[in-house]
Write an enzyme that holds these catalytic residues in place. Structure first.
Site, PDB file in Angstrom:
ATOM      1  N   SER A  85      31.222   1.856 -14.439  1.00  0.00           N
ATOM      2  CA  SER A  85      30.139   1.199 -14.937  1.00  0.00           C
ATOM      3  C   SER A  85      30.047  -0.353 -14.669  1.00  0.00           C
ATOM      4  O   SER A  85      29.960  -0.679 -13.575  1.00  0.00           O
ATOM      5  CB  SER A  85      30.218   1.745 -16.678  1.00  0.00           C
ATOM      6  OG  SER A  85      29.238   1.456 -17.448  1.00  0.00           O
ATOM      7  N   ASP A 140      24.126  11.510 -15.702  1.00  0.00           N
ATOM      8  CA  ASP A 140      24.440  10.264 -16.213  1.00  0.00           C
ATOM      9  C   ASP A 140      23.215   9.662 -17.186  1.00  0.00           C
ATOM     10  O   ASP A 140      22.330   9.492 -16.685  1.00  0.00           O
ATOM     11  CB  ASP A 140      25.003   9.115 -15.353  1.00  0.00           C
ATOM     12  CG  ASP A 140      25.421   8.241 -16.126  1.00  0.00           C
ATOM     13  OD1 ASP A 140      25.163   7.569 -17.224  1.00  0.00           O
ATOM     14  OD2 ASP A 140      26.318   7.258 -15.319  1.00  0.00           O
ATOM     15  N   HIS A 174      28.229  10.149 -18.079  1.00  0.00           N
ATOM     16  CA  HIS A 174      28.629   8.730 -17.813  1.00  0.00           C
ATOM     17  C   HIS A 174      30.223   8.924 -18.004  1.00  0.00           C
ATOM     18  O   HIS A 174      30.773   8.159 -18.778  1.00  0.00           O
ATOM     19  CB  HIS A 174      28.076   7.597 -18.863  1.00  0.00           C
ATOM     20  CG  HIS A 174      28.155   6.320 -18.420  1.00  0.00           C
ATOM     21  ND1 HIS A 174      27.628   5.887 -17.217  1.00  0.00           N
ATOM     22  CD2 HIS A 174      28.827   5.351 -19.065  1.00  0.00           C
ATOM     23  CE1 HIS A 174      27.927   4.647 -17.072  1.00  0.00           C
ATOM     24  NE2 HIS A 174      28.837   4.250 -18.004  1.00  0.00           N
TER      25      HIS A 174
END
Length: 195
Positions: A85, A140, A174
């Protein structure tokens, strides 16, 4: 800590892993709540405003770690930057603007910060041939896989296109998955063979 744990399952015994903590700062996207963050986030779309000063400051902090490892005898071509991320985003930006030729980048569920500054921002193409493993969950909801694909295309204009691998994982949100971690392990093994 969570990524240090995740890496322990794929750890190579002859490789040193450094997992720095992001500082705790107010994050605009989370109503200015103070939380671990490498830089401020105003939005998660390709056209959202970006914290340029914060991104550059965070990159300098990572470059200082690289310099420290080099002083301790690790050649830069045996250093891989990686993250998930925001950490992956920072890894991409830092490696591409680094003055040292690094081995590779692991970029999980992320994007290229300050993407409009590239390819010009890439430091004289020092890392033109850097290997990049980019992985993304197809479901995601935070950083849609489409942004990952746009990032992969942008990266191909910055580095040798054949050096960019973009792998997607069906059903993954995610987060990471065992197949992704195995891809990371294989990537590290290939770039950092035992010497």
């Amino acid at each position: 800590h969570s990524w240090a744990d995740a890496l322990s399952s794929i750890r190579l015994p002859y490789v040193k892993y450094i997992c720095p903590h992001a500082p705790r700062i107010p994050v605009t996207l989370n109503m200015k709540m103070v939380m671990p963050s490498w830089f401020d986030l105003m939005g998660l779309t390709p056209d959202a405003p970006e914290d340029e000063a914060g991104i550059k400051k965070a990159a300098e902090n990572i470059k200082a770690i690289i310099e420290h490892e080099m002083k301790n005898g690790i050649p830069p071509n045996r250093i891989i930057l990686g993250g998930f991320s925001q950490g992956g985003a920072l890894s991409l930006y830092t490696a591409l603007t680094c003055q040292h030729q690094l081995a590779g980048i692991v970029a999980l569920s992320c994007w290229l910060p300050l993407h409009k500054a590239f390819p010009q921002a890439a430091n004289n193409g020092v890392n033109k041939d850097i290997a990049i493993l980019q992985c993304h969950g197809e479901l995601d909801p935070m950083i849609p896989v489409r942004f990952g694909a746009l990032t992969a295309e942008k990266l191909k204009s910055v580095v040798t296109p054949t050096k960019v691998q973009f792998k997607t994982y069906p059903g993954v949100m995610h987060s990471s998955c065992p197949q992704e971690m195995m891809a990371v392990k294989e990537f590290i093994e290939k770039l950092l063979p035992r010497i």
